[in-house]
Design a protein around this motif. Sequence first.
Motif, PDB file in Angstrom:
ATOM      1  N   ASN A 134      -9.683  96.801 -96.197  1.00 20.31           N
ATOM      2  CA  ASN A 134      -8.418  96.749 -95.463  1.00 20.31           C
ATOM      3  C   ASN A 134      -7.314  95.967 -96.157  1.00 20.31           C
ATOM      4  O   ASN A 134      -6.149  96.223 -95.943  1.00 20.31           O
ATOM      5  CB  ASN A 134      -8.630  96.155 -94.079  1.00 20.31           C
ATOM      6  CG  ASN A 134      -9.273  97.166 -93.165  1.00 20.31           C
ATOM      7  OD1 ASN A 134      -9.171  98.358 -93.396  1.00 20.31           O
ATOM      8  ND2 ASN A 134      -9.941  96.690 -92.136  1.00 20.31           N
ATOM      9  N   PHE A 135      -7.700  94.973 -96.935  1.00 19.56           N
ATOM     10  CA  PHE A 135      -6.714  94.161 -97.641  1.00 19.56           C
ATOM     11  C   PHE A 135      -5.611  93.638 -96.728  1.00 19.56           C
ATOM     12  O   PHE A 135      -4.424  93.816 -97.000  1.00 19.56           O
ATOM     13  CB  PHE A 135      -6.115  94.940 -98.829  1.00 19.56           C
ATOM     14  CG  PHE A 135      -7.101  95.132 -99.948  1.00 19.56           C
ATOM     15  CD1 PHE A 135      -7.287  94.141-100.903  1.00 19.56           C
ATOM     16  CD2 PHE A 135      -7.878  96.285-100.017  1.00 19.56           C
ATOM     17  CE1 PHE A 135      -8.222  94.309-101.922  1.00 19.56           C
ATOM     18  CE2 PHE A 135      -8.812  96.445-101.028  1.00 19.56           C
ATOM     19  CZ  PHE A 135      -8.978  95.459-101.985  1.00 19.56           C
ATOM     20  N   CYS A 136      -6.004  93.023 -95.632  1.00 23.76           N
ATOM     21  CA  CYS A 136      -5.031  92.245 -94.869  1.00 23.76           C
ATOM     22  C   CYS A 136      -4.486  91.217 -95.871  1.00 23.76           C
ATOM     23  O   CYS A 136      -5.264  90.640 -96.641  1.00 23.76           O
ATOM     24  CB  CYS A 136      -5.698  91.533 -93.699  1.00 23.76           C
ATOM     25  SG  CYS A 136      -6.427  92.704 -92.531  1.00 23.76           S
ATOM     26  N   PHE A 151      -3.465  88.253 -95.909  1.00 20.75           N
ATOM     27  CA  PHE A 151      -3.868  86.832 -95.883  1.00 20.75           C
ATOM     28  C   PHE A 151      -5.316  86.623 -96.299  1.00 20.75           C
ATOM     29  O   PHE A 151      -5.751  85.503 -96.488  1.00 20.75           O
ATOM     30  CB  PHE A 151      -3.675  86.262 -94.461  1.00 20.75           C
ATOM     31  CG  PHE A 151      -4.368  87.072 -93.385  1.00 20.75           C
ATOM     32  CD1 PHE A 151      -5.721  86.952 -93.162  1.00 20.75           C
ATOM     33  CD2 PHE A 151      -3.636  87.969 -92.617  1.00 20.75           C
ATOM     34  CE1 PHE A 151      -6.351  87.710 -92.182  1.00 20.75           C
ATOM     35  CE2 PHE A 151      -4.256  88.728 -91.634  1.00 20.75           C
ATOM     36  CZ  PHE A 151      -5.629  88.608 -91.419  1.00 20.75           C
ATOM     37  N   CYS A 152      -6.089  87.703 -96.418  1.00 23.77           N
ATOM     38  CA  CYS A 152      -7.556  87.575 -96.391  1.00 23.77           C
ATOM     39  C   CYS A 152      -8.218  87.717 -97.755  1.00 23.77           C
ATOM     40  O   CYS A 152      -7.937  88.633 -98.523  1.00 23.77           O
ATOM     41  CB  CYS A 152      -8.131  88.607 -95.428  1.00 23.77           C
ATOM     42  SG  CYS A 152      -9.894  88.394 -95.181  1.00 23.77           S
ATOM     43  N   PRO A 154     -11.831  90.952 -99.086  1.00 23.51           N
ATOM     44  CA  PRO A 154     -11.963  92.105 -99.984  1.00 23.51           C
ATOM     45  C   PRO A 154     -12.236  91.691-101.437  1.00 23.51           C
ATOM     46  O   PRO A 154     -12.809  92.467-102.203  1.00 23.51           O
ATOM     47  CB  PRO A 154     -10.612  92.819 -99.867  1.00 23.51           C
ATOM     48  CG  PRO A 154     -10.114  92.424 -98.502  1.00 23.51           C
ATOM     49  CD  PRO A 154     -10.569  90.997 -98.333  1.00 23.51           C
ATOM     50  N   GLN A 177     -17.941  93.226 -91.872  1.00 28.97           N
ATOM     51  CA  GLN A 177     -16.602  92.634 -91.963  1.00 28.97           C
ATOM     52  C   GLN A 177     -15.612  93.496 -91.207  1.00 28.97           C
ATOM     53  O   GLN A 177     -14.579  93.054 -90.771  1.00 28.97           O
ATOM     54  CB  GLN A 177     -16.156  92.545 -93.429  1.00 28.97           C
ATOM     55  CG  GLN A 177     -16.301  91.180 -94.009  1.00 28.97           C
ATOM     56  CD  GLN A 177     -17.731  90.893 -94.420  1.00 28.97           C
ATOM     57  OE1 GLN A 177     -18.411  91.783 -94.926  1.00 28.97           O
ATOM     58  NE2 GLN A 177     -18.178  89.685 -94.206  1.00 28.97           N
ATOM     59  N   HIS A 234     -12.162  96.278 -86.190  1.00 23.45           N
ATOM     60  CA  HIS A 234     -10.719  96.268 -86.471  1.00 23.45           C
ATOM     61  C   HIS A 234     -10.050  97.177 -85.436  1.00 23.45           C
ATOM     62  O   HIS A 234     -10.554  98.270 -85.175  1.00 23.45           O
ATOM     63  CB  HIS A 234     -10.471  96.790 -87.883  1.00 23.45           C
ATOM     64  CG  HIS A 234      -9.068  96.571 -88.374  1.00 23.45           C
ATOM     65  ND1 HIS A 234      -7.974  97.180 -87.797  1.00 23.45           N
ATOM     66  CD2 HIS A 234      -8.577  95.799 -89.381  1.00 23.45           C
ATOM     67  CE1 HIS A 234      -6.881  96.796 -88.428  1.00 23.45           C
ATOM     68  NE2 HIS A 234      -7.225  95.958 -89.393  1.00 23.45           N
ATOM     69  N   GLN A 294      -4.498  88.634 -84.681  1.00 28.17           N
ATOM     70  CA  GLN A 294      -3.861  87.936 -85.825  1.00 28.17           C
ATOM     71  C   GLN A 294      -2.424  87.509 -85.540  1.00 28.17           C
ATOM     72  O   GLN A 294      -2.060  86.381 -85.809  1.00 28.17           O
ATOM     73  CB  GLN A 294      -3.916  88.747 -87.139  1.00 28.17           C
ATOM     74  CG  GLN A 294      -5.268  89.348 -87.486  1.00 28.17           C
ATOM     75  CD  GLN A 294      -6.416  88.356 -87.619  1.00 28.17           C
ATOM     76  OE1 GLN A 294      -6.242  87.164 -87.406  1.00 28.17           O
ATOM     77  NE2 GLN A 294      -7.608  88.851 -87.935  1.00 28.17           N
ATOM     78  N   ARG A 340      -1.732  94.748 -91.180  1.00 24.88           N
ATOM     79  CA  ARG A 340      -2.764  95.002 -90.158  1.00 24.88           C
ATOM     80  C   ARG A 340      -2.807  96.475 -89.741  1.00 24.88           C
ATOM     81  O   ARG A 340      -3.725  96.894 -89.045  1.00 24.88           O
ATOM     82  CB  ARG A 340      -2.520  94.096 -88.939  1.00 24.88           C
ATOM     83  CG  ARG A 340      -2.862  92.651 -89.208  1.00 24.88           C
ATOM     84  CD  ARG A 340      -4.323  92.438 -89.475  1.00 24.88           C
ATOM     85  NE  ARG A 340      -5.147  92.597 -88.283  1.00 24.88           N
ATOM     86  CZ  ARG A 340      -6.473  92.528 -88.272  1.00 24.88           C
ATOM     87  NH1 ARG A 340      -7.140  92.338 -89.399  1.00 24.88           N
ATOM     88  NH2 ARG A 340      -7.143  92.675 -87.164  1.00 24.88           N
TER      89      ARG A 340
HETATM   90 FE1  SF4 Z   1     -10.990  92.830 -93.893  1.00 31.82          FE
HETATM   91 FE2  SF4 Z   1     -11.022  91.365 -91.635  1.00 31.82          FE
HETATM   92 FE3  SF4 Z   1     -10.181  90.268 -93.941  1.00 31.82          FE
HETATM   93 FE4  SF4 Z   1      -8.658  92.108 -92.740  1.00 31.82          FE
HETATM   94  S1  SF4 Z   1      -9.205  90.066 -91.913  1.00 31.82           S
HETATM   95  S2  SF4 Z   1      -9.171  92.031 -94.958  1.00 31.82           S
HETATM   96  S3  SF4 Z   1     -10.208  93.463 -91.844  1.00 31.82           S
HETATM   97  S4  SF4 Z   1     -12.260  91.012 -93.503  1.00 31.82           S
END
Ligand code: SF4
Length: 450
Positions: A157-159, A161-162, A165, A199, A233, A260, A272
């Motif tokens: 998904n490459f949110c 902030f995260c 991935p 995840q 998600h 979020q 998102r």
């Molecule tokens: Fe993936 Fe969840 Fe991180 Fe978004 S917050 S990139 S859905 S692990």
Amino acid sequence: MHVPRVFIETFGCQMNEYDTELVRAILKARGYGFTDSADTADVVLLNTCAIRENAHNKVYGHLGALKPLKEERGLVIGVLGCMAQNLKKDLLAGDSLIDVLVGPDSYRALPDLLERAAAGRKGLAVDLSEYETYADIVPDRIEGVTAWIAVMRGCDNFCTFCVVPYTRGRERSRDLMGIVREAEALAASGCKQVTLLGQNVNSYRDGSHDFADLLLAVADIQGIERVRFTSPHPKDFPDKLLEAVAGHPKVCKHIHLPLQAGSGRILQLMNRTYTRTEYLALVDRIRHRCPAIVLTTDVIAGFCSETDAEFAETYDLVRRVEYHSAYIFKYSERKNTIAARKFADDVPDAIKTERVARLVELQRGISLKKNRALIGQVVEVLVEGDGKRSDQWRGRTDGNIVTVFPKRGQAGSLSAEKLPVPLSDPIKPGSLIPVHITDATVTTLYAHPD
Ligand code: SF4
Ligand code: 5AD
């Protein structure tokens, strides 16, 4: 022959707890034993989390505390998991205490690396894999009435902030039949509740089978009384999945639905892929189909460029949805993420802290109100074990709310008064029993057996 003893300390999410069970299985097969303290260990492994700065700091704190043990008796120290993946060679540099560094897709390499480390050679295995699901390894679980099964790993998904991935790599799912067989074996050994982990668990796919198919297949297993899943998600919530949750009595009526942020612009910056309106429409759709559902969430306060007005939109959404509980986090910039590369982490720390505090206060009020509304009701609880006091049982409602109640025959309990002789308690871990809610706090329900 001396069996080397390993102490594993786990940080972070349920996936990490599960991975620790996998690592135990891998090491056990190679003759390692286990201990529950660094003081009696030959090898200490820290299974780490990289999701926020404080997770990182905790690991550094623990590493520092191991220094004297390493100096005294040559303890082998390994760092596993997301932080290992993220920091790679940094941790092996110079006078580092660390002997081995193993990322989440490389646990099969751990025994060899530990053997080399015992002979004085440091090593690392941090490559990510498109295929590794450890499907053939049966986790070495602490026997109990609940168990986790990782059904998919990684995230695409490459949110922004995260870091996931990057630390856990691409999404990949296990095959459905393998998961069903594992759940059947768990049921046969007395397990009553399975939590399907991923995840991004609802993007699970095995050929033509989707996550709803998997959920129903596991729920249909005889002996499994409850099925849960985390974390989904909001983008992958077709009616079919909602129908599986609402329609199958063994699928728990609890959905963790990470929000979020409540502002459309921030959601877009976070990548998102849903808008505020779409998220609220999903909540309505879920509640309409399943009025009994318990909703929980994750919120990040103080993401890059979040204004007071945008934070107010998050606050408003949390107040409107009235989640049963929420994890509220201060935005923490993570190396390599899209946000770290493209946006300035420009909300002052004091403002982030204040926003978190306001949301926490709001949520505590809502949680207390929702829990208190259950007083007087009879709910079914799956007993997991002793409460904080050994004269109490601790379990969870279908909606995942922690519930404690007195054991039968204990002084002062209602049931003791009702029984002519204090018989041995027929309740045990794994019992699914109705209880009468008598009191509630923000986090816990207090009850009596019905
Ligand atoms: Fe993936 Fe969840 Fe991180 Fe978004 S917050 S990139 S859905 S692990
Ligand atoms: N800063 C703060 N919180 C984060 N999360 C993920 N990355 C970050 C970050 N960089 C939170 C999200 C996610 C939960 C597991 O952790 O809310 O849903």
